[in-house]
Design an enzyme around this catalytic site. Structure first.
Site, mmCIF file in Angstrom:
data_model
loop_
_atom_site.group_PDB
_atom_site.id
_atom_site.type_symbol
_atom_site.label_atom_id
_atom_site.label_comp_id
_atom_site.label_asym_id
_atom_site.label_seq_id
_atom_site.Cartn_x
_atom_site.Cartn_y
_atom_site.Cartn_z
ATOM 1 N N CYS A 98 -43.919 -30.919 -37.913
ATOM 2 C CA CYS A 98 -43.541 -29.552 -37.579
ATOM 3 C C CYS A 98 -42.259 -29.518 -36.753
ATOM 4 C CB CYS A 98 -44.676 -28.839 -36.854
ATOM 5 S SG CYS A 98 -45.335 -29.748 -35.433
ATOM 6 N N HIS A 351 -47.925 -28.234 -31.115
ATOM 7 C CA HIS A 351 -47.332 -27.748 -32.364
ATOM 8 C C HIS A 351 -45.979 -27.127 -32.057
ATOM 9 C CE1 HIS A 351 -47.108 -26.302 -36.415
ATOM 10 N NE2 HIS A 351 -47.051 -25.040 -36.024
#
EC number: 3.4.19.12
Length: 983
Positions: A98, A351
């Site tokens: 990510c 994340h």
């Protein structure tokens, strides 16, 4: 109302008070919207098509583009995975990538970097080598991978794409999350080194121009005042956030003086000894894109591990860097363009997402791997990201932020872009010389990938040879000076200046609009008049359908001239519409019924059906005649068409005759109609030695007529020629008529045959006789008239076998089951189907072309059609026998396959249709398990119309997981590296 429609209405509002004969130059310029204010950057989301003076974002389609379905390779996606119009494309998270996706999206929206990468050429292409046409393009270098990825982000039809090729080229471990800030530094260094070999300076120096600045480490001796300076380049400023609340405080600390005393004293070259000194950093120059790294991840000496600082840092959307510069003579105002976020409290997990501002529209987007969300109101919104962070005991309350400022405890990188004043195609104020030019041509001119063509304004002209008012939405008004430059350099024409404004078109439009306004008043008047009951013969017949749509018909007549102008001018830049298309449209218009023609019979008189018409008053008819002077007129005392009355009586007599015929035939052949007491070749009936044969198609069509004699035509002939070969021989053997061909024929008792000969025309007599010869095999105990044609029979069988082995694009059916009972029930659906008349009638009453949603597939699906008499005959002439149609079963889907296709390829098709991974599929056909993935469908005995049972172990519904399955099913060889600098 959309802004374009609002501008359209405002441009012609003056027609409400100005009659056509009073139109002046002021009204003409208002119609062409010459006086509209030009839009400023940031005030409109996209270019205003209704404002010719709006020149904001006219290069938008060059970068974001509207997807042309025919420009790129076909992608077999469900509609939910297809990219929406004017939307950005996401990136698949390959496990723990990510952080890579956030940087890729941020770099993609740097238009200067993207354009430079598109201009980058590989060594192979520079040497003149081209890619073979039969080979797909495969990027080789890091630069080519980034080129290819950016091209997909710009042009892909999918909602998200797979960046695995780029990640593999960098040698990144997709299962381990790397340091995002370290990745950014290393990749920029790698990209700069790769581009340094390019010949084009705009490409070779793009990294330095966009991201590189300079600062100096300055050390001053406290003893002699000597100043030493070490100049260094930087691509981002690493700012300590510990103990600070505002971004400006972090920058101030970065530049503050450091005292060098005691053991850290500085060796002065002038004093030739260690002296106390001060050291600080001076900013000498700043890049166009200023990357500010917030050092949230620091080393904790107590634990020996990294930790994340979850403290709030405030930052503004505008950042003035002039107070921090050594030289104060420049403009150093920056706009916030991106915020990179790390969600999570740990430095080793979490994340990454990115908030990036679209430089073309000024709108903010949140990029979260495959998902992209546009922020409302062109505002950066970080509140939800802060709320998603995990709570902690030492959590501080979020400080209040003023207008234009934001606070975040998760932002780890801020990206600012230098404010610049863009050059414009100066729009002159009304009264100054100007020209109109095509918006499409301007967009192509801004696209440097293709050389502009000469300007062609012929498609924008009206019938008077001037600029058509309706074309103003695809034109832009520019200064005469810029227009002179365009025409000198590129040529073309005709030029559309103030003299090209068409007064005739404006006057005609004024007349039409005033009529439209009057139409609304007349519509109300007619509506009220229709409520009045008309007595006696004082009215007129009008079609009910015409009354429902008369206002629309009137509007279409008023717009006929504008529509003709559209057809004559066609599209821009000479792409005129096809003549056949125009003629086809005219034919369709001619075929459409005009007002009151819906009650005109084929003989040109008043129709006989009173349900389709009504009487209106003389006043209402007078109003309607104003708009439809050529409409057919029928007074209320007008008699209906005499010819239609005669035909109606004949039709009633025919219906009665058909009912009588159906009743007589049903009585004569009652057992055949109800399918009762039928003979069977498998067990020959003892009471007779001969049976007759007719086509099963004849029996089905005859039953339809008997059931509905008023709706179906009577059957006059048996049509037995379809059962014979061209030589007049029978196409079936006794054995085949007891098995696979039994559904194509119907056996008739001798007593029934006598009645059939009286009721129908017999074209060919087909009879089978039992000879009762002893001692012979069973198949020899029977003979047929006419005899079997061995040659045609053998050819038919050979053709059937060849078709079963060599078919392409044939339909098979996949039936998904959930338990063994369902398998048995659906494997033989004919055992569960009722043959009652009611059910057959329901089946036959279904409208043609009705589609079952279970059978609609993304690849086009397959329609199951009922076998018709003509199709059967055509198959017989080709030597091919069509199998009986497959009955619909709930839960089935149709797939198009070929005989040389492997079972593995079929499983991939099934995966797209049912969302079941190949390794979870258990396939059976005729009780046999299909397990050899390398075998072809033909070798496995899968023929057209086959039904394959699918038993799923664990179906997958996640499309991201599907992509992983696809990589397992079709593995690609690739290099697995361990670092960035090894390439």
């Amino acid at each position: 109302m959309a802004p374009r429609l609002q501008l359209e209405k405002a441009a012609w509002r003056w027609t409400e008070t100005v009659p056509p004969e009073a139109v002046t130059q002021e009204h003409i310029e208002a119609a062409y919207r010459v006086g509209l204010e030009p839009c400023q950057r940031g005030t409109c989301r996209r270019n205003c098509r209704g404002n010719p003076n709006c020149l904001v974002g006219i290069g938008e389609h060059v970068w974001l583009g509207e997807i042309d379905e025919n420009s790129f390779h076909n992608i077999d996606d469900p509609n939910c995975e297809r990219r929406k119009k004017n939307a950005f494309v996401g990136l698949t998270n390959l496990g723990a990538t990510c952080y890579v996706n956030t940087f890729l999206q941020m770099w993609f929206l740097n238009l200067e970097l993207r354009q430079a990468l598109y201009l980058c050429s590989s060594n192979e292409h520079a040497a003149g080598e081209s890619i073979p046409k039969d080979k797909d393009y495969e990027p080789q270098t890091i630069c080519e991978h980034l080129q290819y990825l950016f091209a997909l982000l710009q042009n892909s039809k999918r909602r998200y794409i797979d960046p695995s090729g780029f990640v593999k080229a960098l040698g990144l471990d997709t299962g381990q999350q790397q340091d995002a800030q370290e990745f950014s530094k290393l990749f920029m260094s790698l990209l700069e080194d790769t581009l340094s070999k390019q010949k084009n300076p705009d490409v070779r120096n793009i990294v330095q121009k966009q991201f590189c600045g300079e600062y100096a480490y300055v050390t001053v001796c406290n003893q002699c005042g000597r100043e030493s300076k070490l100049v260094s380049k930087f691509y981002e400023l690493e700012l300590n956030i510990q103990g600070h609340k505002q971004l400006t405080d972090c920058i101030t600390e970065f530049l503050k003086e450091e005292k060098l005393e005691g053991d850290n004293r500085y060796f002065c070259e002038t004093c030739q000894s260690k002296q106390n000194a001060t050291r600080k950093i001076r900013l000498l120059s700043l890049p166009c894109t200023l990357n500010l790294q917030l050092m949230r991840f620091v080393f904790d000496r107590q634990t020996g591990h990294k930790k994340k600082l979850n403290t709030y840092i405030g930052f503004s959307e505008l950042l003035d860097m002039e107070p921090f510069m050594e030289q104060k003579n420049g403009v150093y105002v920056y706009e916030l363009s991106a915020v990179l976020i790390h969600r999570g409290v740990s430095a080793y997990s979490g994340h990454y997402i990115a908030h990036v501002k679209d430089p073309q529209t000024g709108e903010w987007y949140k990029f979260n791997d495959e998902d992209i969300e546009k922020m409302e109101g062109k505002k950066l919104q970080l509140g939800i990201e802060e709320d998603l962070a995990e709570p902690s005991k030492s959590q501080t309350r979020k400080p209040k932020c003023g207008k234009g400022t934001h606070c975040s405890r998760n932002a780890y990188m801020l990206v600012y872009r230098l404010q610049t004043r863009e050059k414009s195609l100066t729009v002159e104020v009304p009264g100054s010389p100007y020209d109109f030019i095509s918006l499409e041509w301007l967009q192509k001119w801004l696209d440097e990938s293709t050389p502009p063509k000469p300007i062609d304004n012929t498609a924008c002209l009206c019938s008077h040879g001037k600029l058509h008012p309706d074309k103003i939405c695809i034109m832009k008004r520019i200064s005469e000076y810029v227009a002179d430059f365009f025409y000198r350099r590129y040529g073309g024409g005709p030029r559309l200046n103030v003299k090209a404004l068409c007064k005739d078109c404006v006057v005609e439009r004024c007349r039409i609009l005033r009529l439209k306004n009057q139409l609304n008043e007349d519509y109300k008047t007619v509506t009220n008049l229709l409520k009045i009951t008309v007595k006696g013969s004082e009215g007129f017949w009008v079609g009910k359908a015409s009354l429902r749509s008369w206002r629309q018909l009137a509007l279409e007549q008023l717009n006929e001239q504008d529509e003709d102008a559209e057809h004559s001018n066609g599209k821009l830049n000479g792409n005129a519409p096809n003549k056949d298309e125009v003629n086809e449209e005219k034919r369709e218009e001619e075929e459409e019924l005009n007002f009151n023609e819906d009650i005109v019979c084929p003989h040109g008189d008043l129709c006989i059906s009173e349900n389709e018409r009504r009487v209106v008053s003389k006043e209402a008819w007078k109003k309607l005649k104003q708009y439809f002077p050529k409409a057919p007129e029928f007074p209320s005392n007008k008699e209906c068409c005499s010819q239609c009355k005669i035909l109606e009586r004949e039709g009633e007599e025919n219906e009665a005759l058909h009912k009588m015929m159906a009743s007589e035939q049903k009585t004569s052949l009652q057992n055949l109609f109800h399918d009762k007491c039928r003979p069977c070749l498998g067990s020959w009936p003892q009471e007779t030695d001969e049976l007759y044969i007719v086509s099963q198609f004849f029996v089905e069509e005859w039953r339809k007529f008997v059931r509905r004699p008023t709706r179906c035509s009577p059957v006059s002939s048996l049509g037995n020629s379809a059962l014979l070969c061209p030589h007049g021989g029978l196409m079936f053997t006794y054995a085949s008529m007891t098995k696979e061909d039994s559904k194509l024929i119907a056996l008739i008792w001798p007593s029934e045959w006598e009645r059939i000969q009286k009721l129908f025309v017999v074209d060919h007599v087909i009879k089978i006789t039992r000879t009762r010869a002893a001692g012979e095999p069973e198949s020899a105990l029977y003979s047929s008239e006419p005899q079997l044609c061995p040659e045609c029979r053998e050819g038919l069988l050979c053709q059937q076998q060849r078709d079963l082995r060599e078919y392409t694009q044939a339909t098979i059916y996949i039936h998904k089951v959930v338990d063994n009972k369902k398998v048995m029930k659906d494997a033989a659906p004919e055992l569960n189907v009722s043959s009652s008349e009611a059910e057959e009638e329901r089946e036959e009453n279904k409208p043609e072309g009705e589609q079952d949603p279970d059978f609609n597939q993304s690849n086009g699906g397959a329609k199951r059609q009922k076998l018709s008499h003509q199709s059967y005959i055509s198959y017989q002439k080709q030597g091919i026998r069509r199998s009986t149609r497959h009955r619909k079963v709930r839960g089935e889907k149709a797939l198009l396959v070929s005989a040389n296709q492997t079972l593995k390829e079929l499983k991939i098709q099934i995966m797209h249709a049912f969302s079941v991974a190949p390794f979870d599929q258990n396939l059976l056909i005729d009780g046999k398990i299909l397990s050899d993935d390398t075998a072809t469908l033909g070798s496995l005995g899968i023929i057209p119309e086959s039904v394959i049972l699918l038993k799923a172990d664990e179906p997958i519904a996640d499309y991201a997981a599907m992509d992983d399955v696809m990589q397992v099913c079709m593995p690609e060889e690739g290099f697995k590296g361990t670092g960035l600098l090894g390439h």
